[in-house]
Design a protein around this motif. Structure first.
Motif, PDB file in Angstrom:
ATOM      1  N   ARG A 183      26.047  62.706  16.433  1.00 36.21           N
ATOM      2  CA  ARG A 183      27.421  62.479  15.724  1.00 36.21           C
ATOM      3  C   ARG A 183      27.793  62.844  14.958  1.00 36.21           C
ATOM      4  NH1 ARG A 183      27.556  57.735  19.263  1.00 36.21           N
ATOM      5  NH2 ARG A 183      25.705  56.527  19.113  1.00 36.21           N
ATOM      6  N   HIS A 184      27.425  64.073  13.985  1.00 38.25           N
ATOM      7  CA  HIS A 184      28.259  65.368  13.422  1.00 38.25           C
ATOM      8  C   HIS A 184      27.429  65.938  13.178  1.00 38.25           C
ATOM      9  CE1 HIS A 184      29.988  61.480  11.341  1.00 38.25           C
ATOM     10  NE2 HIS A 184      28.715  60.925  11.198  1.00 38.25           N
ATOM     11  N   VAL A 185      27.987  67.345  13.592  1.00 34.98           N
ATOM     12  CA  VAL A 185      27.874  68.881  13.822  1.00 34.98           C
ATOM     13  C   VAL A 185      28.304  69.754  12.282  1.00 34.98           C
ATOM     14  CG1 VAL A 185      26.561  68.651  15.509  1.00 34.98           C
ATOM     15  CG2 VAL A 185      28.415  69.506  15.511  1.00 34.98           C
ATOM     16  N   SER A 186      27.326  70.328  11.516  1.00 33.63           N
ATOM     17  CA  SER A 186      28.800  71.620  10.857  1.00 33.63           C
ATOM     18  C   SER A 186      29.061  72.027  12.414  1.00 33.63           C
ATOM     19  CB  SER A 186      27.457  72.608  10.383  1.00 33.63           C
ATOM     20  OG  SER A 186      26.391  73.316  11.281  1.00 33.63           O
ATOM     21  N   ALA A 187      30.765  72.665  11.834  1.00 29.90           N
ATOM     22  CA  ALA A 187      31.377  74.273  12.428  1.00 29.90           C
ATOM     23  C   ALA A 187      30.411  75.415  13.218  1.00 29.90           C
ATOM     24  CB  ALA A 187      32.636  73.693  11.729  1.00 29.90           C
ATOM     25  N   ASN A 188      29.585  75.374  13.110  1.00 29.24           N
ATOM     26  CA  ASN A 188      29.121  76.834  12.997  1.00 29.24           C
ATOM     27  C   ASN A 188      28.140  76.497  14.459  1.00 29.24           C
ATOM     28  OD1 ASN A 188      27.416  75.332  11.013  1.00 29.24           O
ATOM     29  ND2 ASN A 188      26.858  77.455   9.614  1.00 29.24           N
ATOM     30  N   VAL A 189      27.188  75.418  14.994  1.00 28.59           N
ATOM     31  CA  VAL A 189      26.483  75.554  15.477  1.00 28.59           C
ATOM     32  C   VAL A 189      26.066  76.241  16.527  1.00 28.59           C
ATOM     33  CG1 VAL A 189      26.113  72.761  14.687  1.00 28.59           C
ATOM     34  CG2 VAL A 189      27.582  73.401  16.359  1.00 28.59           C
ATOM     35  N   GLY A 190      27.777  76.563  17.106  1.00 28.44           N
ATOM     36  CA  GLY A 190      27.797  77.386  18.419  1.00 28.44           C
ATOM     37  C   GLY A 190      27.079  78.676  17.920  1.00 28.44           C
ATOM     38  N   GLU A 191      26.948  79.114  17.543  1.00 25.31           N
ATOM     39  CA  GLU A 191      26.491  80.061  16.659  1.00 25.31           C
ATOM     40  C   GLU A 191      24.647  79.853  17.530  1.00 25.31           C
ATOM     41  OE1 GLU A 191      26.330  81.319  12.575  1.00 25.31           O
ATOM     42  OE2 GLU A 191      28.310  81.040  12.602  1.00 25.31           O
ATOM     43  N   LEU A 192      24.148  78.714  17.046  1.00 27.25           N
ATOM     44  CA  LEU A 192      22.620  78.661  17.378  1.00 27.25           C
ATOM     45  C   LEU A 192      22.037  78.106  18.632  1.00 27.25           C
ATOM     46  CD1 LEU A 192      20.025  78.773  15.916  1.00 27.25           C
ATOM     47  CD2 LEU A 192      20.532  76.515  15.531  1.00 27.25           C
ATOM     48  N   PHE A 193      23.165  77.583  19.306  1.00 23.50           N
ATOM     49  CA  PHE A 193      23.327  76.568  20.456  1.00 23.50           C
ATOM     50  C   PHE A 193      23.999  77.074  21.925  1.00 23.50           C
ATOM     51  CE2 PHE A 193      21.561  73.498  18.007  1.00 23.50           C
ATOM     52  CZ  PHE A 193      20.368  73.057  17.838  1.00 23.50           C
ATOM     53  N   ASP A 194      24.847  78.004  21.345  1.00 24.25           N
ATOM     54  CA  ASP A 194      26.349  78.095  22.363  1.00 24.25           C
ATOM     55  C   ASP A 194      27.143  77.623  22.616  1.00 24.25           C
ATOM     56  OD1 ASP A 194      25.119  81.306  21.413  1.00 24.25           O
ATOM     57  OD2 ASP A 194      23.551  81.238  23.158  1.00 24.25           O
ATOM     58  N   GLU A 195      27.279  76.789  21.871  1.00 21.80           N
ATOM     59  CA  GLU A 195      28.155  75.182  22.623  1.00 21.80           C
ATOM     60  C   GLU A 195      29.038  75.210  21.474  1.00 21.80           C
ATOM     61  OE1 GLU A 195      26.955  72.039  24.676  1.00 21.80           O
ATOM     62  OE2 GLU A 195      24.943  72.498  24.725  1.00 21.80           O
ATOM     63  N   MET A 196      29.912  74.688  21.837  1.00 25.39           N
ATOM     64  CA  MET A 196      31.444  74.468  21.260  1.00 25.39           C
ATOM     65  C   MET A 196      30.666  73.430  20.175  1.00 25.39           C
ATOM     66  SD  MET A 196      33.711  76.511  20.688  1.00 25.39           S
ATOM     67  CE  MET A 196      34.758  74.991  20.433  1.00 25.39           C
ATOM     68  N   PRO A 197      31.039  72.656  19.031  1.00 25.30           N
ATOM     69  CA  PRO A 197      30.443  71.522  18.071  1.00 25.30           C
ATOM     70  C   PRO A 197      31.385  70.216  18.930  1.00 25.30           C
ATOM     71  CG  PRO A 197      31.673  73.200  17.062  1.00 25.30           C
ATOM     72  CD  PRO A 197      31.601  73.409  18.133  1.00 25.30           C
ATOM     73  N   SER A 198      32.459  69.978  19.215  1.00 26.38           N
ATOM     74  CA  SER A 198      32.765  68.954  20.027  1.00 26.38           C
ATOM     75  C   SER A 198      32.458  68.453  21.495  1.00 26.38           C
ATOM     76  CB  SER A 198      34.501  69.500  20.394  1.00 26.38           C
ATOM     77  OG  SER A 198      34.460  70.541  20.842  1.00 26.38           O
ATOM     78  N   ALA A 199      31.496  69.803  21.903  1.00 25.13           N
ATOM     79  CA  ALA A 199      31.204  69.589  23.407  1.00 25.13           C
ATOM     80  C   ALA A 199      29.538  68.923  22.815  1.00 25.13           C
ATOM     81  CB  ALA A 199      30.717  70.566  23.702  1.00 25.13           C
ATOM     82  N   MET A 200      28.790  68.703  21.556  1.00 25.05           N
ATOM     83  CA  MET A 200      27.549  68.584  21.046  1.00 25.05           C
ATOM     84  C   MET A 200      27.772  66.604  20.859  1.00 25.05           C
ATOM     85  SD  MET A 200      25.299  71.411  19.098  1.00 25.05           S
ATOM     86  CE  MET A 200      24.294  70.274  19.381  1.00 25.05           C
ATOM     87  N   LEU A 201      28.648  66.839  20.661  1.00 28.39           N
ATOM     88  CA  LEU A 201      29.049  64.370  19.877  1.00 28.39           C
ATOM     89  C   LEU A 201      29.482  64.403  20.804  1.00 28.39           C
ATOM     90  CD1 LEU A 201      31.989  66.361  17.506  1.00 28.39           C
ATOM     91  CD2 LEU A 201      29.862  65.316  16.775  1.00 28.39           C
ATOM     92  N   GLY A 202      28.145  63.371  20.496  1.00 30.18           N
ATOM     93  CA  GLY A 202      27.931  61.624  21.855  1.00 30.18           C
ATOM     94  C   GLY A 202      26.622  61.834  22.940  1.00 30.18           C
ATOM     95  N   ARG A 217      33.602  61.479   8.765  1.00 31.60           N
ATOM     96  CA  ARG A 217      34.011  60.273   8.057  1.00 31.60           C
ATOM     97  C   ARG A 217      33.006  59.933   9.600  1.00 31.60           C
ATOM     98  NH1 ARG A 217      36.162  58.360   3.778  1.00 31.60           N
ATOM     99  NH2 ARG A 217      37.973  60.196   3.160  1.00 31.60           N
ATOM    100  N   HIS A 218      32.111  59.016   9.069  1.00 32.89           N
ATOM    101  CA  HIS A 218      31.597  57.815   9.877  1.00 32.89           C
ATOM    102  C   HIS A 218      32.159  57.555  10.820  1.00 32.89           C
ATOM    103  CE1 HIS A 218      26.984  58.075   8.699  1.00 32.89           C
ATOM    104  NE2 HIS A 218      27.653  58.040   7.321  1.00 32.89           N
ATOM    105  N   ALA A 219      31.982  56.353  12.096  1.00 36.61           N
ATOM    106  CA  ALA A 219      32.957  55.860  13.187  1.00 36.61           C
ATOM    107  C   ALA A 219      33.659  54.640  12.560  1.00 36.61           C
ATOM    108  CB  ALA A 219      31.906  55.683  13.935  1.00 36.61           C
ATOM    109  N   GLY A 220      33.091  54.328  11.341  1.00 37.62           N
ATOM    110  CA  GLY A 220      33.614  53.398  10.193  1.00 37.62           C
ATOM    111  C   GLY A 220      34.924  54.112   9.425  1.00 37.62           C
ATOM    112  N   GLY A 221      34.871  54.985   9.202  1.00 41.67           N
ATOM    113  CA  GLY A 221      36.083  55.023   7.910  1.00 41.67           C
ATOM    114  C   GLY A 221      35.088  56.483   6.967  1.00 41.67           C
TER     115      GLY A 221
END
Length: 565
Positions: free
Chosen positions: A40-59, A230-234
């Motif tokens: 549901r949430h990731v830090s913007a630097n996770v690509g350094e660890l997982f080799d994926e864009m943060p937006s690609a990991m969400l969901g 933010r959460h899905a509810g805001g």
């Protein structure tokens, strides 16, 4: 609100430091819904660890990104972690496309499982020069004292390698004072310096209670945003329990102004309150490995336990003495003696229990005192102050709170009131004014800096010793003082009520006896009349008037007696 009408503490307290929406850059954050592991949430630097864009990991499912054994370790840990508790270290393992060796911590909050990942430093074994057992062994035989805290500071510095380690104790007014330190050669000592409460505002103290250990490896870092923040509810993502939470930019500026490039703090907690901090500073960026931080955390818990046990032992000893005093007072008053006759004998005990310089008892027209007490106008002001706060223990260490002027009364500044009622009856304890030369770490009053949307608090730029003479104040009443006073008050108010009831009963008995005496007098008088037939008319008339007066008086007494039976 106009900034001129706003206190520094209020300005600081409004900053939502737990809702920073970012983490520090020495780690990564992944937050998943539980128990399906949906990211549901990731830090913007996770690509350094997982080799994926943060937006690609969400969901996606976290199972797609980490080995099942890691998820099992986290799931096993979560069985023993209650929601709302601070992050717990659960594993050290290889993670990500490059198999980076990382320490993993986790906690549950807001319906999410938060996973904090911190890569281990190259060449760092994370064990440190000391174990927690070795550190505890060096201080186990000592009671908390200045020497004890000096050794605590030295041990933490030996373990962590920071340039400076201080023991920072919170005072009753939430200001802090350095009571012990150990530092590198050539550094300016901070021992004895005091810091205003606004340096560590209320919400920051609350977070120190929730997270025993806080580390900032580089005060010059750029925060890493969390996506989404933010959460899905805001609602904003609450980072209160996150070890990686990005701290207030005001605090970072504060550290830089002090010449501090890295810091770590370990909370000292006693009786559920933040007693103090073990504060570590370094002049260059420094990341202490998680293993060493875990050792420091265990040692901090031991120090907290020793401080709490010492305070509890002192409080219990005083509580037992107050209980013994209550037993003596009860026994004595049950034997028929009035509280006003008994209590003066034990004022000296109350003075000792509350570490006061004087005490005064006021019960009706009875007054008794011991030690230094106020007189004249100050006495009247005291009675009015106490009467307005009857029904509970009231206390202050500032003379201006109970006097119309700030000048001490007979050298007294502090007062603790145990008033029984609105008439001011009760027991009052006093402390002398303590003129104090306070040495602050810089001027204690912060300035506010203008911004586009108002003002913000501006941390001090100078920490040179700034001295202030404080007058009109006594030593503050401690939590222990207040607890003992509340126990004494419960005992005294109960005895006062019983004594009042006994006094009313005794008055009723005296009235009934008086009625019986008057009745007997009238009976004897009536018997005499039969022997006085020789009296002339004038004598008879005067005698009849006197009898009428006596009968009227008797009827009045009888009516009053009926109302009290």
């Amino acid at each position: 609100m106009n900034v001129a009408d706003t206190t520094e503490a209020e300005i600081c307290a409004r900053e939502p430091i737990h809702l920073s929406g970012a983490i520090q850059p020495h780690g990564y954050l992944v937050s998943c819904s539980w128990p399906d592991w949906t990211v549901r949430h990731v830090s913007a630097n996770v690509g350094e660890l997982f080799d994926e864009m943060p937006s690609a990991m969400l969901g996606t499912s976290l199972r797609e990104h980490v080995d099942a054994s890691i998820l099992e370790a986290i799931a096993d840990a979560l069985r023993f972690i209650e929601p709302g508790l601070a992050a717990q270290r659960v594993a050290t393992t290889n993670i990500g496309g490059r198999g980076t060796l990382c320490d993993i911590s986790t906690h549950l909050h807001q319906g999410l499982v938060h996973i904090e990942i911190e890569p281990q430093q190259a060449g760092a074994d994370g064990t440190g020069p000391l174990t927690a057992n070795a550190m505890i062994g060096r201080i186990a035989a000592q009671d908390p004292s200045p020497a004890f805290f000096r050794q605590v500071a030295g041990l933490v510095r030996e373990l962590t390698g920071y340039d400076r380690v201080m023991i920072y104790r919170f005072r009753p007014d939430d200001a802090g004072e350095v009571i012990a330190e150990d530092h590198a050669d050539g550094m300016e000592p901070y021992l004895g310096l005091r810091y205003p409460a606004s340096d560590i505002p209320a919400q920051a103290r609350h977070l120190y209670l929730m997270n025993r250990l806080r580390v900032i490896p580089d005060a010059g870092y750029a925060p890493v945003p969390i996506e989404p923040s933010r959460h899905a509810g805001g609602a904003a993502l609450d980072l209160s329990h996150h070890a990686l939470r990005s701290v207030s930019p005001v605090h970072l500026e504060y550290l830089r102004n002090m010449g501090v490039a890295a810091s770590m703090s370990i909370s000292i907690v006693a009786g559920g309150r933040l007693w103090g901090l073990i504060a570590c500073h370094h002049r260059e960026p420094r990341l202490v490995p998680p293993g060493i931080r875990a050792t420091a955390d265990l040692f901090g818990m031991y120090v907290s336990m020793r401080v709490a046990a010492n305070e509890q032992a002192t409080a219990m000893a005083l509580y037992d003495q107050s209980q013994q005093l209550g037993d003596v007072l009860r026994d004595t008053t049950q034997k028929g003696r009035a509280l006003a006759d008994v209590l003066p004998t034990y004022l000296r005990v109350i003075v000792k229990l509350l570490d006061a310089d004087g005490a005064m008892m006021i019960l009706g027209n009875r007054q008794m005192s011991i030690g230094v007490v106020p007189g004249g106008e100050a006495f009247s002001e005291l009675c009015a102050w106490g009467a307005a706060r009857a029904g509970a223990v009231a206390y202050t260490h500032r003379v201006e709170d109970w006097r119309c002027q700030s000048r001490p009364a007979d050298g007294l500044a502090g007062v603790l009131s145990m008033a029984f009622g609105r008439d001011g009856d009760g027991v009052y304890c006093f402390r002398k004014e303590q003129v104090e030369e306070v040495t602050w770490a810089g001027h204690p009053h912060k300035a506010t800096a203008p911004t586009d949307d108002g003002h913000r608090i501006a941390p001090r730029r100078s920490f040179a010793a700034w001295r202030e003479t404080v007058r009109g104040q006594s030593v503050q009443w401690s939590d222990s003082d207040r607890r003992i006073a509340e126990r004494l008050y419960d005992i005294l108010i109960d005895l006062h009520r019983r004594s009042s009831v006994n006094a009313e009963e005794q008055a009723a008995l005296r009235l009934r006896q008086h009625v019986r005496d008057e009745s007997e007098r009238l009976s004897r008088l009536a018997a005499m009349l039969g022997d006085m037939q020789h009296l002339d008319d004038e004598q008879t008339r005067r005698l009849a008037e006197r009898i009428g007066e006596l009968e009227q008086h008797l009827r009045g007494i009888t009516g009053a007696s009926d109302g009290t039976d």
